[in-house]
Design a protein around this motif. Sequence first.
Motif, PDB file in Angstrom:
ATOM      1  N   ASP A  60      39.938  28.353  50.484  1.00 15.12           N
ATOM      2  CA  ASP A  60      40.135  29.691  49.933  1.00 15.12           C
ATOM      3  C   ASP A  60      39.555  29.935  48.361  1.00 15.12           C
ATOM      4  O   ASP A  60      38.937  31.019  47.949  1.00 15.12           O
ATOM      5  N   TRP A  64      37.063  33.059  48.089  1.00 10.50           N
ATOM      6  CA  TRP A  64      37.007  33.924  47.250  1.00 10.50           C
ATOM      7  C   TRP A  64      36.076  33.911  46.160  1.00 10.50           C
ATOM      8  O   TRP A  64      35.813  34.946  45.478  1.00 10.50           O
ATOM      9  N   THR A  85      39.799  41.177  43.817  1.00 10.47           N
ATOM     10  CA  THR A  85      39.127  39.896  44.253  1.00 10.47           C
ATOM     11  C   THR A  85      39.362  38.773  43.105  1.00 10.47           C
ATOM     12  O   THR A  85      39.599  37.758  43.309  1.00 10.47           O
ATOM     13  N   ARG A  88      42.917  37.527  43.264  1.00  7.99           N
ATOM     14  CA  ARG A  88      43.263  36.807  44.260  1.00  7.99           C
ATOM     15  C   ARG A  88      42.492  35.438  44.139  1.00  7.99           C
ATOM     16  O   ARG A  88      43.320  34.246  44.538  1.00  7.99           O
ATOM     17  N   ASN A  92      44.395  31.553  43.473  1.00  8.85           N
ATOM     18  CA  ASN A  92      44.183  30.392  44.218  1.00  8.85           C
ATOM     19  C   ASN A  92      43.976  29.175  43.529  1.00  8.85           C
ATOM     20  O   ASN A  92      44.538  28.042  43.951  1.00  8.85           O
TER      21      ASN A  92
END
Length: 227
Positions: A60, A64, A85, A88, A92
Amino acid sequence: MTRLLKTAAAVMALVLMGGVASMALAAPADPASHDQHAAAAARKTSRQAFRAEMRKLWEDHITWTRLYIVSAATLEGDLPDIGPTADRLFANQADIGRAVGAFYGDQAGQALTDLLNEHISLAAQAIAAAKAGEQDELQARLDDWYANADDIARFLAKANHRSWPFKAMRTHMRDHLDLTLEEAVARLQGRYADDIAAYDAVHHQILEMADMLSNGIIDAFPHRFRR
């Protein structure tokens, strides 16, 4: 932009009761106690599942990061999805911090999250400086980015020096930065085949680092896992 172009290239014990004379009899199992221990054993994660979870977290991370690069590395301006984006991507970093904090404590988990957030922020600043052609600012942000990578390696080495020695962690972190930088440079320059090749390389590298981290945790906390 010299540095930019140059750099591109993680037993229940049995209770015995004393008997008559020399006899030693095991105490009858307490059903409630048995249920508690069975429930605790069921909650344990298998080693294989934990390794897969750690790989997912770091996959991830690079996924990302890549999507952020795609959204930011356009000369016409950022793509409209860059805000969600980035959100997110930062989420993470908190996920990785919590995964480590589950073993080393909440304070350590938050400290790692903070270092990783800085890692992401500095990368974004470097991309912005490169797009703007601000060479001095770009060099400063790259220097800060690599110093932060050393801080992350040092933090992890301090937490588990046997499985995560500083030299090995520093190499992993710097390889991660080198490949991510290569990916971003290729994207900025419109060399999309090189961009994709760099992402494939960083994907392979991050899985090696994730396995090193998960194996280190399993070795340090074997009682927290089932086979």
